[in-house]
Every structure is written in C-alpha cells, then in structure tokens.
Design a protein around this motif. Structure first.
Motif, PDB file in Angstrom:
ATOM      1  N   VAL A  11      24.511  33.840 -24.506  1.00 26.36           N
ATOM      2  CA  VAL A  11      23.761  33.729 -26.225  1.00 26.36           C
ATOM      3  C   VAL A  11      23.876  32.141 -26.897  1.00 26.36           C
ATOM      4  O   VAL A  11      24.066  31.486 -25.937  1.00 26.36           O
ATOM      5  N   THR A  12      23.255  32.843 -27.754  1.00 23.58           N
ATOM      6  CA  THR A  12      23.384  31.359 -28.451  1.00 23.58           C
ATOM      7  C   THR A  12      24.650  30.801 -29.307  1.00 23.58           C
ATOM      8  O   THR A  12      25.385  32.055 -29.167  1.00 23.58           O
ATOM      9  N   GLN A  14      25.092  30.422 -32.324  1.00 26.28           N
ATOM     10  CA  GLN A  14      25.351  31.467 -33.703  1.00 26.28           C
ATOM     11  C   GLN A  14      24.931  32.680 -33.808  1.00 26.28           C
ATOM     12  O   GLN A  14      25.712  33.278 -34.200  1.00 26.28           O
ATOM     13  N   GLU A  15      24.900  32.966 -32.309  1.00 27.20           N
ATOM     14  CA  GLU A  15      24.702  34.645 -32.072  1.00 27.20           C
ATOM     15  C   GLU A  15      26.777  34.703 -31.448  1.00 27.20           C
ATOM     16  O   GLU A  15      27.085  35.625 -32.012  1.00 27.20           O
ATOM     17  N   SER A  18      29.485  35.850 -34.467  1.00 24.04           N
ATOM     18  CA  SER A  18      29.337  36.886 -35.506  1.00 24.04           C
ATOM     19  C   SER A  18      29.660  38.062 -34.113  1.00 24.04           C
ATOM     20  O   SER A  18      29.452  39.462 -34.161  1.00 24.04           O
TER      21      SER A  18
END
Length: 166
Positions: A11-12, A14-15, A18
C-alpha cells in the motif's frame, strides 16, 4: 513452497493512514513490514523470516502484540539504514493538537512520528496498536523509494474519509 504473496499488494502511505483495525491490516503488516510469507487459506498461516510458522497476530487491535512491530521497525533503522527514524507510539492529550491530521484541540489520539531525510510525518490513530500498524506501512512505503512522493499524505482526504464513515 507455493505462496500467495501477490494477493497482498503493498500500500502507499496515503492508503496506509486510512486503514482500520482489521485482519486485512494485520496481513499487510505481516507481509510488508515484517517480511512474513503467507501460506493462504483455509488457515491464515504465515512463515516468518527465521523459518518459523505461526498465525498472524492481531497487531492492529492488541497493543501488546503491536509491540513486536515497534521492535521490528526500530531494529530496521540501524546505523546503515537511515531512510527513516521511528518515535512512538506517543499519546496526544486533549490540550495538544494534530489539526492537519484530524485531531484538533480537545481530542485525543495515539501517534507515531516517522522522520526521513526530507520530512517528518505524524501518523495518528484512535488506538496505539492501529497507529503502530499504519506507521509501519508508511515507513515501508518511504523505505521502498525515499525520494518519491509516495510518503506525501493528503490529510484532507484522510479527514474526509473518516468523516464519511461517521
């Protein structure tokens, strides 16, 4: 030995910020932060880098279990690998704020601070265990490519997603 690693993509940052506390988050941490190999269903059985086999701990919900992740991430800093530095988990009391990250004055949270050569990130969550898991995945994203924008986090999107859930 046939594994199912492609079913657990990285995952990045940003991901990662969250993610919620879940088996899926625990699997991401096992695969990408801890370097474990998943053997697949019907049992969620994993092989650790030392060759031992075990079930995936509930790192995202159990702070005692999450401490294994903290130790692994701190151990990765070392003297020869300074792509990031790890501080925490730390508690944010009501009289402090992480407003950009969605925790203004009057709120509490747990966070981990990750510092790279270019910036410092505060990765918050409602629990210490989830802050550890999110931060481990952000640190791994930074480690993959320290010079990229992969570690740039748009906190507006994070706040909007959190508000949509409530």
């Amino acid at each position: 030995m046939e594994t199912n690693q492609e079913q657990i993509p990285a995952v990045t940052a940003q991901e990662a910020v969250s993610l919620s506390a879940s088996f899926a988050t625990d699997a991401l941490v096992a695969r990408h932060a801890m370097g474990w190999e998943w053997l697949g269903y019907p049992k969620s059985y994993w092989v650790t880098p030392t060759g031992g086999g075990r079930l995936c701990p509930r790192w995202s919900v159990d702070v005692g279990a999450a401490w294994e992740v903290v130790e692994a991430m701190v151990g990765r800093m070392g003297y020869n690998n300074l792509s990031f530095e790890w501080y925490g988990p730390c508690f944010k009391p009501e009289h402090h704020y992480l407003t950009a990250e969605g925790y203004p004055l009057g709120t509490t949270c747990w966070y981990v601070r990750i510092e790279t050569r270019n910036y410092a990130l505060m990765i918050p969550a409602d629990t210490a265990a989830l802050a550890v898991c999110r931060s481990a995945l952000v640190a791994v994203a930074v480690e993959r490519d320290p010079g990229s924008d992969d570690a740039v986090i748009d906190w507006t999107k994070v706040r909007q997603a959190r508000n949509a859930k409530t």
